[in-house]
Design an enzyme around this catalytic site. Sequence first.
Site, mmCIF file in Angstrom:
data_model
loop_
_atom_site.group_PDB
_atom_site.id
_atom_site.type_symbol
_atom_site.label_atom_id
_atom_site.label_comp_id
_atom_site.label_asym_id
_atom_site.label_seq_id
_atom_site.Cartn_x
_atom_site.Cartn_y
_atom_site.Cartn_z
ATOM 1 N N ASN A 10 0.898 -1.227 -0.084
ATOM 2 C CA ASN A 10 0.120 0.080 -0.023
ATOM 3 C C ASN A 10 1.039 1.242 0.156
ATOM 4 O O ASN A 10 1.352 1.526 1.009
ATOM 5 C CB ASN A 10 -0.874 0.007 1.481
ATOM 6 C CG ASN A 10 -1.909 1.123 1.380
ATOM 7 O OD1 ASN A 10 -1.663 1.861 0.398
ATOM 8 N ND2 ASN A 10 -2.381 1.358 2.565
ATOM 9 N N LYS A 12 0.167 4.379 -0.293
ATOM 10 C CA LYS A 12 -0.460 5.470 0.364
ATOM 11 C C LYS A 12 -0.383 6.661 -0.728
ATOM 12 O O LYS A 12 -0.067 6.485 -1.816
ATOM 13 C CB LYS A 12 -0.146 5.693 1.694
ATOM 14 C CG LYS A 12 -0.251 4.394 2.629
ATOM 15 C CD LYS A 12 -0.069 4.529 3.897
ATOM 16 C CE LYS A 12 -0.440 3.288 4.660
ATOM 17 N NZ LYS A 12 -0.543 3.429 6.247
ATOM 18 N N HIS A 96 -9.778 0.822 4.292
ATOM 19 C CA HIS A 96 -8.705 1.183 5.166
ATOM 20 C C HIS A 96 -8.867 2.252 6.320
ATOM 21 O O HIS A 96 -9.384 3.108 6.164
ATOM 22 C CB HIS A 96 -7.617 1.863 4.204
ATOM 23 C CG HIS A 96 -6.105 1.742 4.904
ATOM 24 N ND1 HIS A 96 -5.740 2.799 5.703
ATOM 25 C CD2 HIS A 96 -5.195 1.183 4.787
ATOM 26 C CE1 HIS A 96 -4.507 2.419 6.022
ATOM 27 N NE2 HIS A 96 -3.978 1.371 5.547
ATOM 28 N N GLU A 98 -7.460 4.645 7.247
ATOM 29 C CA GLU A 98 -7.417 6.041 6.961
ATOM 30 C C GLU A 98 -8.324 6.632 6.346
ATOM 31 O O GLU A 98 -8.614 7.985 6.355
ATOM 32 C CB GLU A 98 -5.876 6.242 6.204
ATOM 33 C CG GLU A 98 -4.724 6.076 7.115
ATOM 34 C CD GLU A 98 -3.546 5.634 6.532
ATOM 35 O OE1 GLU A 98 -3.338 5.475 5.304
ATOM 36 O OE2 GLU A 98 -2.611 4.959 7.307
ATOM 37 N N GLU A 168 -5.747 -4.653 10.459
ATOM 38 C CA GLU A 168 -4.676 -3.573 10.523
ATOM 39 C C GLU A 168 -5.149 -2.859 11.888
ATOM 40 O O GLU A 168 -5.848 -1.995 11.963
ATOM 41 C CB GLU A 168 -4.666 -2.577 9.259
ATOM 42 C CG GLU A 168 -4.291 -3.262 7.977
ATOM 43 C CD GLU A 168 -3.681 -2.383 7.081
ATOM 44 O OE1 GLU A 168 -2.580 -2.405 6.871
ATOM 45 O OE2 GLU A 168 -4.502 -1.243 6.879
HETATM 46 P P1 PGA Z 1 2.601 0.572 7.604
HETATM 47 O O1 PGA Z 1 1.023 0.560 6.787
HETATM 48 O O2 PGA Z 1 2.958 -0.899 7.150
HETATM 49 O O3 PGA Z 1 3.227 1.697 7.272
HETATM 50 O O4 PGA Z 1 2.187 0.370 8.895
HETATM 51 C C1 PGA Z 1 0.351 -0.475 6.763
HETATM 52 C C2 PGA Z 1 -1.077 0.125 5.953
HETATM 53 O O5 PGA Z 1 -1.634 0.827 6.498
HETATM 54 O O6 PGA Z 1 -1.455 -0.494 4.978
#
Ligand code: PGA
Length: 249
Positions: A10, A12, A96, A98, A168
Amino acid sequence: MNRKPFIAANWKMNLNRTEAQTLLRDLSNISVKDSESEIVICVPFPYLLLATEQFQGSQLQTGSQDCSSHAVGAYTGETSAAMIRSCNANYTLLGHSERRRYHGEKATELSAKIREAHAAQLKIIFCVGETLEEREQKLHFNCIHEQIGEVASALQELPIDSFVIAYEPVWAIGTGKTASPETAQEMHAYIRNVLKNSFSMAPQIRIIYGGSCTPENAAALFKQPDIDGALVGGASLNAASFKSIIHSY
Ligand code: PGA
């Protein structure tokens, strides 16, 4: 139960176009044959075509990080599942933390997104996870139960191999704090049990772990019986780190 390992990246909202092209090229050179895992790289929308073109002939697949809950029309700034599919991507992340946090995504919208993705023949990586507060108040099992329960009827419309659940824990995302393999396993086993309420094929559903997964902790996580892979944020922005995670399986 033999579940094919699943490792997703991901990105982002990271990387400019030149950086994205370099990373896509480096990723496409990774030999995934030995790992026998399914590998999906979830990129920002403007890089979908770059990714699918770069991955042609490789075993890497492309995913988006979201899709609209609408099929078509006057929804400025939205990207439909059909548009994503037309760029030859075949997965999308949905739910997700976020998106839930910054865009207020909730059950009704998420169920609509699941149906839109499925209608456009996109497979789904559906994310669930509790916040630190919820864990401290011992509400983490309730929280996950609710997040799965509220979209279960939408997921039930999908073939069992067209979605993956990503656990997550929000407190572990981007913080460098990983759930211990035991804590993660405890929740993955719980999720599988919850899935049994809605899916007779629950033992076949892949459940992957996300939250500061790195080359250092991946192998210990992957040893757990209900952890079928990872959703990797930060460590997926470096080809060598991501490769090492893939090969940890
Ligand atoms: P991270 O993110 O590995 O940077 O903790 C995981 C995600 O949010 O997909």
